[in-house]
Design a protein around this motif. Structure first.
Motif: not given
Length: 232
Positions: A100-105, A114-118, A198-201, A205-211
């Motif tokens: 599927d497309n439209g993601f958090v990676y 890195f984390i990516a969204s889009g 660390t759990p910060e990772l 991910m949650v922050r970028l995904g939510s935004l």
């Protein structure tokens, strides 16, 4: 809900060693280390973030069975015949699958994490539909991009065409032209490897995904009509 406590201290050293030991015998001898230090925590990360997405109403999900990319490289059409990836990565989507497309990676490696969204790798008709929507709703696109910029995220412009795509020659808005030339539409959060254990990772991910949800909704409006079309 699955807990994610970070990758172990041996995860990145293992991936680094794998780069030197692109050898099936070595990997077989160390597979248990890969499972416990890399694959297991990556599965925990995806399932922990998936649970938090569900709780927050973010329409992305994943599991250790469907979201993780394999350590084994597909070398059939590559000049590089190394059999193993030296990074760990996973993709979270609406369906929970990597198709599927439209993601958090999420991508973890010694060289770059890195984390990516889009949206990435849209096919021709999907890319055209996305670009058409940008032209029709340029003000909405501008608001979405500026909203992400306020939180420190900018569209990745590293893969852009040198010329405006055919059919959009009459566009004179510099921002719109720049967006139309993009091959992919992604926001990137560069990760210092100090937070990998660390759990910060998971928090990142949650922050970028939510935004990213408003931008993802924008893109899905463009590509979903094509997704739902029957195969010809």
């Amino acid at each position: 809900m699955t807990a994610f406590n970070g990758f172990g201290d041996k995860a990145l050293p293992f991936l680094k060693a794998l780069g030197f030991h692109q050898d099936r015998d070595w990997f077989a001898e160390n597979k248990a280390l890969y499972e416990s230090e890399v694959k297991g925590p990556l599965g925990d990360l995806v399932e922990a973030v998936s649970g938090r997405f569900q709780a927050e109403g973010v329409p992305l999900r994943g599991s250790r069975k469907t979201s993780l990319y394999r350590v084994y490289r597909d070398v059939r059409f590559s000049r590089n015949k190394d059999p193993y990836n030296t990074h760990a990565s996973a993709l979270m989507t609406r369906t929970g699958t990597k198709k599927d497309n439209g993601f958090v990676y999420v991508h973890i490696s010694n060289e770059r994490s890195f984390i990516a969204s889009g949206f990435y790798g849209l096919d021709g008709p999907q890319l055209r539909a996305f670009r058409d929507l940008i032209v029709r709703e340029s003000d909405a696109m501008r608001r979405l991009v500026k909203a992400m910029e306020k939180h420190g995220f900018t569209l990745d412009m590293s893969e852009s065409l040198k010329r405006t795509p055919r059919g959009f020659d009459d566009i004179d808005d510099d921002d719109v032209i720049a967006w139309l030339r993009l091959k992919h539409f992604t926001f990137i959060d560069e990760i210092d490897n100090g937070i990998v254990p660390t759990p910060e990772l998971a928090d990142r991910m949650v922050r970028l995904g939510s935004l990213s949800v408003p931008f993802l909704d924008f893109g899905w409006r463009a590509i979903d009509p094509l997704r739902d079309e029957p195969a010809s």
